[in-house]
Design a protein around this motif. Structure first.
Motif, PDB file in Angstrom:
ATOM      1  N   LEU A 120      36.438  45.949  45.322  1.00 15.95           N
ATOM      2  CA  LEU A 120      37.113  45.541  44.089  1.00 15.95           C
ATOM      3  C   LEU A 120      36.283  44.452  43.410  1.00 15.95           C
ATOM      4  O   LEU A 120      36.079  43.379  43.972  1.00 15.95           O
ATOM      5  CB  LEU A 120      38.506  44.994  44.429  1.00 15.95           C
ATOM      6  N   GLN A 121      35.783  44.755  42.210  1.00 13.86           N
ATOM      7  CA  GLN A 121      34.969  43.780  41.492  1.00 13.86           C
ATOM      8  C   GLN A 121      35.843  42.893  40.615  1.00 13.86           C
ATOM      9  O   GLN A 121      36.674  43.378  39.867  1.00 13.86           O
ATOM     10  CB  GLN A 121      33.934  44.531  40.628  1.00 13.86           C
ATOM     11  N   VAL A 122      35.632  41.580  40.753  1.00 10.53           N
ATOM     12  CA  VAL A 122      36.270  40.626  39.839  1.00 10.53           C
ATOM     13  C   VAL A 122      35.190  40.158  38.878  1.00 10.53           C
ATOM     14  O   VAL A 122      34.161  39.625  39.295  1.00 10.53           O
ATOM     15  CB  VAL A 122      36.866  39.413  40.594  1.00 10.53           C
ATOM     16  N   GLY A 123      35.395  40.382  37.595  1.00  6.44           N
ATOM     17  CA  GLY A 123      34.388  40.052  36.596  1.00  6.44           C
ATOM     18  C   GLY A 123      34.296  38.553  36.343  1.00  6.44           C
ATOM     19  O   GLY A 123      35.211  37.792  36.673  1.00  6.44           O
ATOM     20  N   ALA A 124      33.169  38.174  35.742  1.00  7.75           N
ATOM     21  CA  ALA A 124      32.928  36.759  35.438  1.00  7.75           C
ATOM     22  C   ALA A 124      34.088  36.158  34.638  1.00  7.75           C
ATOM     23  O   ALA A 124      34.492  35.016  34.873  1.00  7.75           O
ATOM     24  CB  ALA A 124      31.623  36.634  34.654  1.00  7.75           C
ATOM     25  N   ARG A 125      34.621  36.944  33.698  1.00 12.58           N
ATOM     26  CA  ARG A 125      35.701  36.437  32.844  1.00 12.58           C
ATOM     27  C   ARG A 125      36.999  36.218  33.611  1.00 12.58           C
ATOM     28  O   ARG A 125      37.934  35.597  33.093  1.00 12.58           O
ATOM     29  CB  ARG A 125      35.941  37.426  31.694  1.00 12.58           C
ATOM     30  N   ASN A 126      37.074  36.752  34.807  1.00 11.25           N
ATOM     31  CA  ASN A 126      38.299  36.654  35.609  1.00 11.25           C
ATOM     32  C   ASN A 126      38.159  35.766  36.841  1.00 11.25           C
ATOM     33  O   ASN A 126      39.066  35.703  37.653  1.00 11.25           O
ATOM     34  CB  ASN A 126      38.722  38.050  36.060  1.00 11.25           C
ATOM     35  N   MET A 127      37.010  35.098  36.965  1.00 16.04           N
ATOM     36  CA  MET A 127      36.819  34.298  38.185  1.00 16.04           C
ATOM     37  C   MET A 127      37.889  33.230  38.353  1.00 16.04           C
ATOM     38  O   MET A 127      38.202  32.819  39.462  1.00 16.04           O
ATOM     39  CB  MET A 127      35.425  33.657  38.214  1.00 16.04           C
ATOM     40  N   LYS A 128      38.446  32.783  37.253  1.00 16.40           N
ATOM     41  CA  LYS A 128      39.492  31.753  37.339  1.00 16.40           C
ATOM     42  C   LYS A 128      40.890  32.323  37.095  1.00 16.40           C
ATOM     43  O   LYS A 128      41.816  31.583  36.771  1.00 16.40           O
ATOM     44  CB  LYS A 128      39.185  30.614  36.368  1.00 16.40           C
ATOM     45  N   ASN A 129      41.031  33.637  37.254  1.00 12.42           N
ATOM     46  CA  ASN A 129      42.354  34.259  37.132  1.00 12.42           C
ATOM     47  C   ASN A 129      43.027  34.149  38.505  1.00 12.42           C
ATOM     48  O   ASN A 129      42.975  35.058  39.332  1.00 12.42           O
ATOM     49  CB  ASN A 129      42.179  35.716  36.696  1.00 12.42           C
ATOM     50  N   TYR A 130      43.634  33.000  38.724  1.00 10.96           N
ATOM     51  CA  TYR A 130      44.095  32.670  40.081  1.00 10.96           C
ATOM     52  C   TYR A 130      45.208  33.588  40.579  1.00 10.96           C
ATOM     53  O   TYR A 130      45.318  33.827  41.771  1.00 10.96           O
ATOM     54  CB  TYR A 130      44.504  31.187  40.141  1.00 10.96           C
ATOM     55  N   GLN A 131      46.025  34.096  39.660  1.00 13.61           N
ATOM     56  CA  GLN A 131      47.069  35.021  40.097  1.00 13.61           C
ATOM     57  C   GLN A 131      46.455  36.326  40.620  1.00 13.61           C
ATOM     58  O   GLN A 131      46.887  36.861  41.638  1.00 13.61           O
ATOM     59  CB  GLN A 131      48.030  35.282  38.917  1.00 13.61           C
ATOM     60  N   LEU A 132      45.403  36.780  39.937  1.00 21.47           N
ATOM     61  CA  LEU A 132      44.679  37.973  40.399  1.00 21.47           C
ATOM     62  C   LEU A 132      44.015  37.687  41.750  1.00 21.47           C
ATOM     63  O   LEU A 132      44.085  38.493  42.683  1.00 21.47           O
ATOM     64  CB  LEU A 132      43.627  38.388  39.354  1.00 21.47           C
ATOM     65  N   LEU A 133      43.395  36.524  41.883  1.00 18.76           N
ATOM     66  CA  LEU A 133      42.718  36.173  43.141  1.00 18.76           C
ATOM     67  C   LEU A 133      43.717  36.124  44.306  1.00 18.76           C
ATOM     68  O   LEU A 133      43.436  36.595  45.406  1.00 18.76           O
ATOM     69  CB  LEU A 133      42.000  34.824  43.013  1.00 18.76           C
ATOM     70  N   LYS A 134      44.904  35.577  44.031  1.00 16.60           N
ATOM     71  CA  LYS A 134      45.934  35.514  45.089  1.00 16.60           C
ATOM     72  C   LYS A 134      46.334  36.917  45.553  1.00 16.60           C
ATOM     73  O   LYS A 134      46.483  37.158  46.745  1.00 16.60           O
ATOM     74  CB  LYS A 134      47.179  34.787  44.569  1.00 16.60           C
ATOM     75  N   GLU A 135      46.526  37.817  44.603  1.00 15.14           N
ATOM     76  CA  GLU A 135      46.891  39.199  44.969  1.00 15.14           C
ATOM     77  C   GLU A 135      45.768  39.862  45.754  1.00 15.14           C
ATOM     78  O   GLU A 135      46.008  40.594  46.705  1.00 15.14           O
ATOM     79  CB  GLU A 135      47.202  40.038  43.724  1.00 15.14           C
TER      80      GLU A 135
END
Ligand code: PEP
Ligand code: MN
Length: 268
Positions: A120-135
């Motif tokens: 699962l790739q997390v893009g640069a624009r989402n590196m600080k999307n903490y809710q996504l990171l938690k999931e």
């Protein structure tokens, strides 16, 4: 604050005391092997993705990248084939025995993307999307965490910490360039991040010289430099017809350019 004076713990080198190796269907990321992830910026058609996947498989590549949901700066730009793109990725990856790396652009898409990808790739624009990171911390699949274009190494490792803290140990970091005052390249590829991460963390780190420079002819020298700096792998955009690519054509290698590079990379 942990005893070693940085705020992350599970991502810190001393947590493991050795560098981690992540295994995906028998292919290793980290350790002695150089992991090469290649493919188009975006999945555009069955013919395009099949041509590229077939070429990569013949080159001995084990990981196919391709965006199905694309985070584009302009809402007028091609946004990806979405579900159809995921379906095509799965189809060609089975046909050519490749592992899939594709971006999960939003938490609402995680369930949909999950079944179609190996990483699962997390893009640069989402590196600080903490809710996504938690999931993603609760997910069972490895996560490729790109560095945010404005993120310090510490912020990046803290983003990784969110995923690790949820119980998912398989985080691969990807340096993809940061924003600086220089505009001769799309981003400034921070290769010093590679030995820095190796020093601070046990997590594997790969380099994306395609987003990192935005310029085709810089991809080979920066790939070799990334290997020299100690990177565990590379993520490289290639396209069978870059002049007509729907995204990131100017930074995409021609298949021949990619094939020329492989023996040079192996020499290291
Ligand atoms: C990509 O890999 O095509 C991409 C959009 O990367 P980044 O998130 O690093 O900009
Ligand atoms: Mn791209």
């Amino acid at each position: 604050m942990s005893s070693n004076h940085h705020p992350y713990q599970l991502a810190g080198f001393e947590w493991k005391g050795k560098h981690s190796v992540i295994e995906v269907n028998g292919s290793k990321i980290g350790g002695q092997e150089l992991c090469i992830i290649a493919g188009p910026c975006a999945v555009e058609s069955e013919e395009q993705i099949n041509t590229i996947a077939s070429f990569l498989s013949k080159q001995g590549i084990k990981f196919l990248r391709g965006g199905a949901y694309k985070p584009r700066t302009s809402p007028y730009a091609f946004q990806g084939l979405k579900k159809e793109g995921l379906r095509l990725l799965k189809q060609v990856s089975e046909k050519h025995q490749l592992n899939i790396v594709t971006e999960v652009m939003d938490l609402s898409l995680l369930e949909e993307v999950y079944d179609y990808t190996d990483i699962l790739q997390v893009g640069a624009r989402n590196m600080k999307n903490y809710q996504l990171l938690k999931e993603l911390g609760k997910s069972k699949k490895p996560v490729l965490l790109k560095r945010g274009m404005d993120a310090t190494i510490e912020e990046w490792l803290l983003a990784a910490e969110y995923i690790l803290l949820g119980g998912n140990e398989d985080v691969i970091l990807c340096e993809r360039g940061i924003r600086t005052f220089d505009n001769s390249t799309r981003n400034t590829l921070d290769l010093a991040a590679v030995p820095q991460i190796k020093y601070f963390s046990h997590l594997p780190i790969i380099v994306d010289p395609s987003q990192g420079t935005g310029i085709r002819q810089l991809v080979e020298p920066m790939s070799l430099a990334a290997i020299a700096a100690g990177a565990d792998g590379l993520m490289i955009e290639i396209h069978n017809n870059p002049q007509n690519a729907l995204s990131d054509g100017p930074q995409s290698l021609y298949p021949e350019g990619f094939a020329d590079m492989i023996p040079k990379m192996k020499k290291f």
